[in-house]
Write a protein that holds these residues in place. Sequence first.
Motif, short mmCIF file in Angstrom:
data_model
loop_
_atom_site.label_atom_id
_atom_site.label_comp_id
_atom_site.label_asym_id
_atom_site.label_seq_id
_atom_site.Cartn_x
_atom_site.Cartn_y
_atom_site.Cartn_z
N VAL A 102 -0.86 -2.17 -10.86
CA VAL A 102 -1.28 -3.49 -11.36
C VAL A 102 -2.01 -4.31 -10.32
CG1 VAL A 102 0.70 -3.48 -12.93
CG2 VAL A 102 0.87 -4.71 -10.77
N GLY A 103 -2.03 -3.86 -9.06
CA GLY A 103 -2.77 -4.58 -8.04
C GLY A 103 -1.88 -5.22 -7.00
N ARG A 104 -2.50 -5.55 -5.83
CA ARG A 104 -1.77 -6.15 -4.72
C ARG A 104 -1.49 -7.63 -4.98
NH1 ARG A 104 -2.24 -0.81 -4.04
NH2 ARG A 104 -3.60 -0.12 -2.34
N GLN A 105 -2.51 -8.34 -5.45
CA GLN A 105 -2.45 -9.80 -5.49
C GLN A 105 -1.41 -10.35 -6.46
OE1 GLN A 105 -3.57 -12.01 -8.03
NE2 GLN A 105 -3.34 -13.87 -6.80
N LEU B 90 -2.51 -4.39 1.68
CA LEU B 90 -3.57 -5.37 1.50
C LEU B 90 -4.30 -5.65 2.81
CD1 LEU B 90 -4.78 -7.34 -0.67
CD2 LEU B 90 -3.24 -9.06 0.25
N LEU B 91 -3.54 -5.83 3.89
CA LEU B 91 -4.15 -6.14 5.17
C LEU B 91 -4.98 -4.96 5.69
CD1 LEU B 91 -4.49 -8.16 7.46
CD2 LEU B 91 -2.37 -7.29 8.46
N ALA B 92 -4.46 -3.73 5.56
CA ALA B 92 -5.21 -2.56 6.02
C ALA B 92 -6.51 -2.40 5.26
CB ALA B 92 -4.35 -1.30 5.87
N GLU B 93 -6.49 -2.73 3.98
CA GLU B 93 -7.68 -2.54 3.14
C GLU B 93 -8.73 -3.61 3.35
OE1 GLU B 93 -5.05 -0.18 -0.22
OE2 GLU B 93 -5.89 -2.15 -0.72
N PHE B 94 -8.38 -4.71 3.99
CA PHE B 94 -9.36 -5.75 4.31
C PHE B 94 -9.85 -5.68 5.75
CE2 PHE B 94 -8.10 -8.54 0.61
CZ PHE B 94 -9.39 -8.76 0.15
N THR B 95 -9.09 -5.01 6.63
CA THR B 95 -9.36 -5.11 8.06
C THR B 95 -10.41 -4.09 8.50
OG1 THR B 95 -7.07 -5.82 8.43
CG2 THR B 95 -8.30 -5.05 10.35
N PRO B 96 -11.39 -4.49 9.32
CA PRO B 96 -12.36 -3.53 9.86
C PRO B 96 -11.65 -2.45 10.67
CG PRO B 96 -13.08 -5.79 10.26
CD PRO B 96 -11.69 -5.87 9.73
N ALA C 145 -4.64 -15.99 -2.84
CA ALA C 145 -5.08 -14.81 -2.08
C ALA C 145 -5.84 -13.86 -3.01
CB ALA C 145 -3.88 -14.10 -1.46
N PRO C 146 -6.94 -13.25 -2.53
CA PRO C 146 -7.74 -12.38 -3.40
C PRO C 146 -7.16 -10.98 -3.53
CG PRO C 146 -8.73 -12.48 -1.23
CD PRO C 146 -7.55 -13.42 -1.21
N GLU C 147 -7.65 -10.25 -4.52
CA GLU C 147 -7.27 -8.86 -4.71
C GLU C 147 -8.04 -7.98 -3.72
OE1 GLU C 147 -5.36 -6.28 -5.18
OE2 GLU C 147 -4.89 -7.04 -7.18
N SER C 148 -7.47 -6.82 -3.40
CA SER C 148 -8.11 -5.87 -2.49
C SER C 148 -9.33 -5.22 -3.15
CB SER C 148 -7.12 -4.78 -2.10
OG SER C 148 -7.78 -3.67 -1.56
N PRO C 149 -10.53 -5.33 -2.53
CA PRO C 149 -11.70 -4.65 -3.10
C PRO C 149 -11.52 -3.14 -3.20
CG PRO C 149 -12.36 -6.25 -1.43
CD PRO C 149 -10.87 -6.12 -1.35
N ARG C 150 -10.84 -2.54 -2.21
CA ARG C 150 -10.62 -1.09 -2.27
C ARG C 150 -9.82 -0.72 -3.52
NH1 ARG C 150 -11.56 1.97 2.32
NH2 ARG C 150 -12.04 0.80 4.23
N TRP C 151 -8.78 -1.52 -3.82
CA TRP C 151 -7.97 -1.22 -5.00
C TRP C 151 -8.82 -1.39 -6.26
CZ3 TRP C 151 -6.48 -3.90 -9.39
CH2 TRP C 151 -5.52 -3.27 -10.18
N VAL D 31 -15.39 -10.24 -4.90
CA VAL D 31 -14.41 -10.61 -3.87
C VAL D 31 -15.06 -10.57 -2.49
CG1 VAL D 31 -12.28 -9.89 -2.71
CG2 VAL D 31 -12.40 -9.89 -5.21
N VAL D 32 -15.80 -9.50 -2.22
CA VAL D 32 -16.45 -9.36 -0.91
C VAL D 32 -17.47 -10.47 -0.70
CG1 VAL D 32 -17.97 -7.89 0.47
CG2 VAL D 32 -16.05 -6.89 -0.77
N ASP D 33 -18.27 -10.77 -1.72
CA ASP D 33 -19.28 -11.83 -1.59
C ASP D 33 -18.64 -13.17 -1.27
OD1 ASP D 33 -21.22 -10.00 -2.13
OD2 ASP D 33 -21.61 -10.66 -4.19
N ARG D 34 -17.52 -13.47 -1.93
CA ARG D 34 -16.89 -14.79 -1.74
C ARG D 34 -16.21 -14.91 -0.39
NH1 ARG D 34 -11.96 -17.63 -5.25
NH2 ARG D 34 -11.80 -19.46 -3.89
#
Length: 444
Positions: free
Chosen positions: A71-74, A121-127, A186-192, A205-208
Amino acid sequence: MPLRPFHLRTAAIVSGGTFIDGYLLGAVIFAFPAIPAGFGMNSWWDGLVAAAPLLGVVIGGIVVGWLTDRVGRQRLFTFDLLLLLVGSALQLFASGPAQLGVVRLVLGLAVGADYAIGPALLAEFTPRKLRSSVMSSLNALWAVGYLAAAVVGYVIVREAGDEGWRWALASSAVPAAVVLLMRVGAPESPRWLISKGRGAEARAVVDRWLGSNVSLDEAADTAEQRPWRDLFGRAMWRRTLVGGLFWTALAVPNFSLFVFLPDVLNALDVRDEFWGTVLPLAFAVVGSLLGLAVLPRIGRRPALLYSMGVLAVLSLWVGLLPGPAWLTIIVFVLFAVVLALAGNLEFIYPSELFPTALRASGLGVTAAISRVGAAAGTFLLPVMLDHGGVGAVMVATAATLLLGMVFTALWAPETNGVSLEEAGAPSPASGAEDRATPSARPAP
């Protein structure tokens, strides 16, 4: 991409959850000894109530990890903080050990949920190049929360009278309320989103949050639904078990030994319970911060193997060659530093072991495996102190760490510096290829 304010904000709201987890356990250190005899606690109840949150993590990690991948992270990211807030407050009203144990079991459910959601969530957003440093903040804040709860609990117990232990336990409601407010929006993970075929939402999500100039490879994480049983299939079972077993080896001393550290130190003739307890916990924060600098420069496998080896030697030293009080405190300070440094990998490494479609499930299962061992150790430690003495406790701790070393040496893959797509995609024929270093892999 470079580190941006959004990454720091995400790290703050995720690590806020680990701060609360550390706080929940650290509050026990001085609160439990202050519980009056009429409440009904004894060595068995001490172990059961202390282990209850860890058993809750087992259930919460498995169930919510599975649910989060579907169902998602967020959606679940704020609900578990609401549960932590309510559960913390309910500790004020417990009328006996059984009620207190049930409330702390529910708190563990919320913590297990956060372990599955937050690091994923953090791993999927972090470079990629910053993943080790940013993810290490989770354990650093756990150590800060543990230390803060010990100090706050000590003050409250001393100043608030007979009911001070209740307020020391319930004080975790304050950080829970703060982090809950921080997580709203908090936004949803783009990877998910991409893994579910929702590329347009991922792009939005990435654009915002990261900028329209950030590229997004919509093929990288696209995958069909992966069943939970794949974690124990031919391609993944070694990763699932090694993730849980290395975490267990570090969690057993972290929870059982340090929750009852005043009792352990008293058995070793260290009479200053405040400094004997708080000094190692303070240096644990130092160890976590040291890990921020050290871990990106060395591999995951060497960091785990060397750390567990050093910790096993220190455990045997205390258990078999007890010395004067000042030396015992120094050894526990060294133990805390090394344990905290390696503990940073408890949130980094499992996030890298699984693909996006199974990342939260894998995090939940590995956390659950670790907490089964930690719960057993926490339950048994007061009993072992009563019947076998501190020597038996420390030898058992060393044996657990050595067992963790064996499984890490056999099965742990190297994921340092590797993209999440590569790190989470083991060959079906696990083994030597799965332990390849990043330099032996195709370039990202």
